[in-house]
Design an enzyme around this catalytic site. Sequence first.
Site: not given
Length: 815
Positions: A555, A579, A609, A611, A667, A678, A682
């Site tokens: 999630t 994250k 980070v 995928a 997202e 986002d 990362k």
Amino acid sequence: MKVLKFGGSSVKSSERIQRVTQIVKESVYKQKVVVVVSAVGGVTDLLLQTAHTAAKGNDDYLNSLKKIENIHLDIIRSLIPIKSQSAVLGQVKKMLNQLESILEGVYLIHELTHKTTDRIVSFGELLSSFIIAEGMKSTDINVVRKNAQELIVTDANFGNATVAFEATNTKIRQYFDTESADVVLVPGFVSATEQGEVSTLGRGGSDYTAAILAAALDVSALEIWTDVSGMYTANPNLVKQAFPIQTISYQEAMELSHFGAKVLYPPTIQPVLEKEIPICIKNTFAPSEDGTIISKVSKNNNPIKGISHIENMCIATLEGSGMIGIPGFSNRLFEALFLHKINVSLITQASSEHSICFSINTYDAEKAKKVVDTAFEHEITQHKVKPLLVENDNAIIALVGDNMKNHQGISGKMFSTLGKNNVNIRAIAQGASEKNISAVIAHKDIKKALNSLHNTFFENQTKQLNLFVVGVGNVGGKLIEQIAQQHRYLLENLQLNIRIVGMANSRKMLINDDGIDLNTWQQQLKKSTVDFSLEAFHSKVTELNLQNSIFVDNTANETVSSVYEQFLKESVAVVTCNKIACSSDYTNYKNLKRLSKKYNAPFLFETNVGAGLPIINTLNNLIDSGDRVQKIQAVLSGSLNFIFNNFNTDAAFYDVVKQAGAEGYTEPDPRIDLSGVDVARKILILARESGHQMELSDIKNNSFLGPKGQEADSIDDFYETLKTEPAHYNQLFENANSVGERLKYVAEFKEGKANVSLQSVAADHPFYNLDGSDNIVLFFTDRYPQQPLIVKGAGAGADVTASGLFADIIRIGNN
Ligand code: ADP
Ligand code: ASP
Ligand code: MG
């Protein structure tokens, strides 16, 4: 001659009794047989319960009695042919009336002695043996019933009497010398004192009755017929992978049964051992299966034959400086326990003699404390010894095998397996004969300990991973698909058995201890009637307490990430593409990493980070091998890369963002991507993984959004601003395009500082040709100062994210 014993579950109904009759018929072709039967399954427990209810003066006992009556009458009605039914019913009612009179006495005087209890429970076997013998007679078997109370003589230790073997053997031989029937049917469990008072041989004692008869008559074999196909490598109710042991020695079987393998009552072996009569454990419901043969030597060379456990144990410690170097302490301790008939299962004493630790049944805990504290009253008042410390909720597990002494490293393997699975060991005992290594553990860990030990010692080293997956949408759905597809490959090539035991979406959850069938998980989840709540899901994971449990978070939810801490503390690994935890307060991130180490529970978040790209893993490898990060430059937003790659004079910014959302590149809330948050998260994670203490607020973020876009406070409003401020975005494009450059959203970390911003990059820059939703990371380190180490590839999308999660899961499996 042979002795066949049928347990309670084998005679639980008239159909089952007919199976028993068939088995007896097949044996009687070849030789005479003695058949020993238990009470009808569950009846002994019911009798005890009825007696205790009556003793409390509670007239509910009459209802329990009725239940007992009905169980037997029902069997008679379908087992015995009509013509002889009334005679049998008459006899049985007579016995039940006797039982009722005794119970009434107990009810009236509110007292239940061990002696009366024996009288009451003896009815279980007396009734069953009578009914079964009558059933056999109706099928033309030449059978007589002989009451064991006329054969087995005991002392007057009611409830758990000791057999007087001389008198018993004489009686048995005398009787059988003159008995000519093909089948003699005997009730198990019951016996009598020399004065003819009813006694019993202890719970599970019908096995013992059969062994006593077998030894006295020196028969060729003793067969114990039960509801499982032999003595298993571990309790089959708790260990699904357990299997029947083909051959086992008397000593091994004795150890296993003493340590809880209920399939055989521990004293059973003693009488037949001397005569070397083989015991065969067979399944009434699968008679063609081999079962287990217990004899003098086992043909099987495996040093470990089985693992057993005893529940409801407590650990007791007598401790004090006054014990050191003074002889006789342990003698006094164990004598006190012995005098009060408290059975000690395990003893350990440290060489300092400062403490003695032993294990007893919880049932005896209170008594033991009283007895020991009284025995050492003087030393306790003088503070030389502390009062006995008794801790409940423990269990003993034991590895058993005659041949362990010839193999090194077994205890090492046992304890490292338990350690790896975070099973805390409270005490250890290993006899010098090395037939048994036992350990005291917490009751809650029994299942995990048994399964992981079974896995280590019996299962071809296949490792089972138990997954609990939250979020089964885009990413989660793909992950489940990939696991289902690779299951067989991983089993065959990596000896990994990956099972999903729990899954949940935001509404419902599904749990299956045997592993959810991944071909039909969607339907099952849809049909599930259990509402999802994080607490309920978490308690389920804790309650199951399975080995190698992994919580998988698919999630982007903050509440879900708040539960990692608890999982790690319970030694449940966490794999997440969410994250939030790693980019939350530094103290929280650090705490999770610390808990992961402390509780030996991996915490993996490679997909935070890039995928599925191996970015974090590469960085970890650099750091672990002694390299130092100087600078990181990266394009880390698949979404922003997709958007700026598609945005041009022909495609409006609004339309491109909408399309990115529709294709799953952003997202759910696009502001998280477009505001740069986002990407900031990362680069923060990469900075932290490089060893820097940093907060999200430390990262400089120059927003490229238009003034209204920066202020929009809902998703819809935000989309609206993209439409109303097109000039702002077109200008950004124009500025770059006019000098032959491209827009890239770049993150940079250097000298302890980090920033994220939209940059215009020239054609010779490594970022210029980044396609689609690709990501790229340049690591400049001490070892790669000029030419950076580059990781590049698809950095967004459900499929690659799922495969990144999958890789983390496999990494845990391979560890
Ligand atoms: P019966 O009624 O036939 O005497 P029990 O219930 O006393 O049967 O014993 C059989 C049961 O013992 C099995 O159903 C199983 O649940 C339990 N059991 C515990 N440990 C073991 C083991 N190691 N092997 C086989 N059965 C076991
Ligand atoms: N019926 C007794 C019990 O349940 C004895 C036996 O079944 O072996 O303990
Ligand atoms: Mg039994």
